[in-house]
Design a protein around this motif. Structure first.
Motif, short mmCIF file in Angstrom:
data_model
loop_
_atom_site.label_atom_id
_atom_site.label_comp_id
_atom_site.label_asym_id
_atom_site.label_seq_id
_atom_site.Cartn_x
_atom_site.Cartn_y
_atom_site.Cartn_z
N ALA A 163 17.48 44.41 49.53
CA ALA A 163 17.39 43.15 50.27
C ALA A 163 17.48 42.00 49.27
N PRO A 164 18.25 40.96 49.57
CA PRO A 164 18.42 39.86 48.61
C PRO A 164 17.20 38.94 48.58
N ILE A 165 17.05 38.25 47.48
CA ILE A 165 15.97 37.27 47.31
C ILE A 165 16.50 35.88 47.64
N GLY A 166 15.65 35.04 48.25
CA GLY A 166 16.01 33.63 48.42
C GLY A 166 16.66 33.28 49.74
N PHE A 167 16.49 34.12 50.78
CA PHE A 167 17.10 33.86 52.09
C PHE A 167 16.03 33.84 53.18
N ASP A 168 16.18 32.91 54.12
CA ASP A 168 15.31 32.86 55.30
C ASP A 168 16.07 32.13 56.41
N ALA A 169 16.62 32.93 57.34
CA ALA A 169 17.45 32.35 58.41
C ALA A 169 16.65 31.50 59.38
N SER B 35 12.80 27.89 70.35
CA SER B 35 13.11 27.39 69.01
C SER B 35 11.86 27.01 68.24
N GLY B 36 10.72 26.96 68.91
CA GLY B 36 9.47 26.64 68.23
C GLY B 36 8.66 27.88 67.90
N ILE B 37 9.28 29.05 67.98
CA ILE B 37 8.57 30.29 67.70
C ILE B 37 8.00 30.25 66.29
N VAL B 38 6.84 30.88 66.11
CA VAL B 38 6.16 30.84 64.81
C VAL B 38 7.03 31.49 63.76
N CYS B 39 7.29 30.77 62.68
CA CYS B 39 8.07 31.28 61.57
C CYS B 39 7.11 31.53 60.40
N LYS B 40 7.62 32.24 59.43
CA LYS B 40 6.80 32.47 58.24
C LYS B 40 6.59 31.18 57.48
N TYR B 41 7.68 30.37 57.43
CA TYR B 41 7.61 29.08 56.73
C TYR B 41 8.21 28.01 57.64
N PRO C 66 2.65 19.46 59.42
CA PRO C 66 1.94 18.20 59.17
C PRO C 66 1.83 17.37 60.44
N SER C 67 0.69 16.70 60.62
CA SER C 67 0.48 15.83 61.77
C SER C 67 1.22 14.52 61.55
N GLY C 68 1.78 13.98 62.62
CA GLY C 68 2.46 12.69 62.53
C GLY C 68 1.51 11.56 62.85
N GLU C 69 2.10 10.36 62.91
CA GLU C 69 1.26 9.19 63.21
C GLU C 69 0.66 9.28 64.60
N ASN C 70 1.44 9.79 65.55
CA ASN C 70 0.98 9.82 66.94
C ASN C 70 0.84 11.25 67.48
N SER C 71 0.80 12.23 66.59
CA SER C 71 0.73 13.61 67.06
C SER C 71 -0.15 14.46 66.14
N VAL C 72 -0.85 15.39 66.76
CA VAL C 72 -1.66 16.36 66.03
C VAL C 72 -1.36 17.74 66.60
N GLU D 13 7.85 24.49 51.63
CA GLU D 13 6.80 25.49 51.76
C GLU D 13 7.29 26.86 51.29
N ALA D 14 8.54 27.20 51.65
CA ALA D 14 9.11 28.48 51.21
C ALA D 14 9.22 28.54 49.70
N VAL D 15 9.66 27.43 49.09
CA VAL D 15 9.80 27.38 47.63
C VAL D 15 8.43 27.51 46.96
N GLU D 16 7.44 26.81 47.49
CA GLU D 16 6.08 26.87 46.93
C GLU D 16 5.51 28.28 46.99
N ASN D 17 5.93 29.05 47.99
CA ASN D 17 5.44 30.42 48.13
C ASN D 17 6.30 31.43 47.37
N GLY D 18 7.22 30.93 46.54
CA GLY D 18 7.99 31.80 45.65
C GLY D 18 9.11 32.58 46.30
#
Length: 728
Positions: free
Chosen positions: A312-318, A72-78, A22-28, A83-88
């Motif tokens: 593989a377990p469900i519900g984990f994202d390091a 640390s800003g590498i592209v993550c899945k979520y 999401p974009s902030g007040e002073n950032s896009v 967002e992770a919860v919304e994607n099940g």
């Protein structure tokens, strides 16, 4: 960023089609992939993209884009939990099929166990245990009783572990261990975690009894709803869940019982430890059934999996917590396998059981012996933290014995002196703090312990000098000392001798830890054993003096009549603790002289370093001892004078190894009721015997046979080497 790095970045950079930041007040936020792609085409090897203000200092702090260990800003899945919860990613219920729901719940429990063991081994809490989304959103699991209660007890357990390590301050060994990074360690209602877990356990237990019931009883218990619909699997699923839930319950009880003041909960903690071990065995036994359920066959090759089933377990994202996990770039973490996690907890429980079985020996000598013996098993950070908090509570030993009383007992002073007003002397107070600090240091890991012991040697030496000056200032005129002040003189004299003895004990521990940490090269063994020898001589002298003074030997000898020869002979015997030290002393001296003779006569174990001289290595190894003058008047020149002219003929004449073997045989029977010290004496005896044989072989054929090779191994003792003689 050079061209190859930019090309790799462009190849792996696949941002989501729709920006989820999401974009902030002073950032896009903008997609920079086209810029990177253009840079890849334009840049030549060795070229960088940088701003006008970029310099060498900035280069040292630069991050490589797309490096998972640095960026640390590498592209993550979520990008967020929501967002992770919304994607099940972490559904509740996990599945509409109850059989799959139970299987996945067990997988979550197993993966959490593996994450917890990985955390205990030094990785961050955020990227291990709290990679579980169910833990990060506690309110979402309220409709799933089993998962909800299990997650609550996991959070409470993590909180208890963080608390004990933080209170013991042993987390300095691994700074990341206690960092919570704002994670929900304190969920609402977590204080009721055990009652919730007990309710779930009771429900599953009733279901297990229902499946075991006879056909007639089944009709009575038809109102009990099964866990899942496949009744052939019901009993095994109930057992698999029960042992995991019960392990959690008992392990939490272990942690809480061990924190009770003055060791009052240790006996109860041992019972819970025994229950934990039984439940872990049941957990291991459930693996075959769970693998069969997962693959239809007991499949091999799942040793590195983090669940018993191998799924593989469900519900984990390091990666969700990677941005908030530390002020430094996130670490690449490999979660321990499920089997290794179980073995880790078995070892941890064994170590905690040793702590709980400790008799709370009121003597400092007994405490030190126990801690050193305990450290030989290389216990986990958590076990060592619990031991430290048991030993030191509210500035007292075990929270009950004042440190001055412990010191007077250790210094062999009468019982009545423990309440003397001299304990208010500022230097005596400082001495008490040094004792507390020493106990805390001895509970740290070997590397940290050696470093700290070397530093506090100077403090012990300084306090000795300060006590000695205070003693002289206060009791300089012996004729004016009153009867009450005579007690003060006695206390000061005993404590001064004990401080010296303790200083040499710390020095010997410091030197021996160097072997455990593999800090000495074979070419340096000679100087190390020589220094151990001179330290052990002083330690034996001070120990002998303390024992002699405590038994009043000096006074009694002057008063004995000539006809009491038996008593004189009895008193002239060397005390057992001194003989024990003399056995070590003979081995240290024998090894230093043997190594010196090998170097002087056969030119063996000479490895001059292109980087430093032997003198410089001497200073590097013993600088902290030298600064503290432990012992006095010892230098590199002393070492050279003692070893330069050593020959095998001298060794044969004095036969240090034979003396060590004789002492070991003499004192073995005295330790029949102390298995640890008996085992130590046997190890010393083996080293002395094998080195004696090796010495005889070298003396007979060493100079005549140039193919003879001598090496040193630690096969019988961790600190005293055994010579191995072979023909090349």
């Amino acid at each position: 960023m050079d061209q190859s790095g930019a090309e790799e970045a462009a190849m792996h950079c696949h941002p989501p089609e729709h920006s989820s930041i999401p974009s902030g007040e002073n950032s896009v936020w903008s997609d920079v992939s086209p810029l990177l792609d253009a840079a890849c085409r334009e840049l030549r090897d060795g070229e960088l993209i940088h701003g006008d203000n970029f310099n060498l200092f900035a280069a040292m702090s630069a991050l490589e884009i797309m490096d998972p260990k640095m960026d640390s800003g590498i592209v993550c899945k979520y990008y967020s939990i929501d967002e992770a919860v919304e994607n099940g990613v972490a559904p509740v219920p996990i599945s509409s099929d109850k059989t799959i729901d139970v299987q996945c719940t067990i997988d979550i429990m197993d993966h959490l166990l593996a994450c917890e063991a990985t955390w205990h081994n030094g990785h961050s809490l955020a990227q291990t245990v709290f990679s579980c989304i169910y833990l990060l959103r506690p309110d979402r699991t309220s409709s799933h009783a089993i998962l909800h209660s299990y997650c609550r007890v996991i959070r409470a357990t993590c909180k208890a572990v963080v608390s004990v390590v933080s209170d013991a301050r042993t987390h300095e060994e691994e700074d990341l261990f206690t960092m919570a990074y704002g994670l929900p360690l304190h969920g609402d209602g977590d204080e009721k975690c055990l009652s919730m877990l007990n309710a779930v356990e009771e429900t599953i237990y009733r279901q297990l009894r229902a499946c075991k019931a006879t056909s007639s009883k089944k009709r009575v218990s038809e109102d009990i709803e099964p866990l899942q619909h496949n009744l052939d699997l019901e009993e095994d699923f109930c057992k698999a869940l029960l042992c995991r839930i019960r392990f959690r319950k008992h392990f939490f009880h272990v942690l809480t019982c061990m924190r009770r003041p003055q060791g009052r909960g240790l006996e109860l903690a041992r019972k819970h430890i025994a229950s934990c071990v039984l439940e872990l065995e049941c957990i291991l036994n459930s693996a075959e059934f769970l693998r069969l359920g997962a693959f239809g066959t007991c499949e091999d090759g799942v040793e590195d999996r983090t669940t018993a089933s191998g799924r593989a377990p469900i519900g984990f994202d390091a990666s969700l917590n990677s941005r908030s996990s530390a002020p430094t770039p996130p670490r690449a973490i490999k979660i321990l396998s499920w089997e290794k996690a179980v073995q880790y907890f078995l070892k941890l429980l064994h170590d905690l059981d040793i702590v709980c079985s400790y008799s709370l020996d009121p003597s400092l000598e007994g405490v030190l012996r126990f801690v050193v013996q305990f450290q030989k098993s290389k216990p986990d950070l958590i076990a060592r933290a619990h031991l430290q908090l048991l030993l030191v509570q509210d500035g007292k030993l075990y929270g009950r014995d004042p440190i001055f009383a412990v010191i007077t007992k250790a210094a062999a002073l009468p019982e009545v002196t423990k309440n003397h007003d001299i304990q208010k002397n500022e230097y005596i107070v400082q001495l008490g703090q040094l004792v507390i600090n020493m106990l805390k240091i001895l509970c740290t890991n070997a590397a940290w312990q050696r470093r700290k012991l070397g530093k506090i040697l100077q403090d012990w030496r300084v306090i000795y000098v300060q006590l000695e000056i205070a003693f002289r200032n206060e009791f300089g005129s012996v004729s004016s000392i009153s009867d009450d002040e005579n007690i003060c003189v006695k206390i000061f004299k005993h404590i001064l001798n004990w401080v010296e003895e303790q200083t040499y004990w710390i020095a010997s521990r410091y030197l021996m830890l160097g072997f455990e940490l593999d800090l000495y090269s074979p070419s340096e063994y000679c100087m190390v054993y020589w220094y151990m020898y001179v330290v052990l001589i002083k330690l034996a002298e001070k120990t002998h003096l303390r024992i002699a003074v405590s038994s009043g030997t000096a006074k009694k000898k002057g008063k004995k009549k000539k006809d009491s020869s038996k008593e004189v002979a009895k008193e002239s015997r060397i005390p057992l603790p001194v003989l024990f030290l003399q056995c070590h002393l003979c081995l240290a001296e024998g090894l230093s002289m043997m190594l010196a003779a090998l170097r002087n006569e056969l030119m063996v174990l000479q490895s001059p370093s292109p980087f430093n001289t032997e003198h410089e290595r001497f200073i590097q190894h013993f600088e902290l001892l030298q600064k503290a003058c432990v012992p006095d008047n010892i230098s590199y020149l002393s070492f050279k004078e003692s070893t330069t002219y050593t020959r095998f003929s001298t060794l044969v004449m004095y036969n240090y190894f034979k003396n060590a073997q004789r002492i070991a045989k003499e004192i073995k029977s005295s330790f029949s009721d102390d298995p640890d010290r008996l085992a130590e004496v046997r190890r010393l005896e083996q080293v002395a015997e094998h080195n004696g044989i090796a010495l005889n072989v070298i003396c007979r054929v060493g100079a005549l046979d140039p193919s003879l090779k001598v090496s040193f191994e630690f096969t019988h003792h961790p600190y005293f080497a055994t010579a191995v003689v072979k023909r090349s």
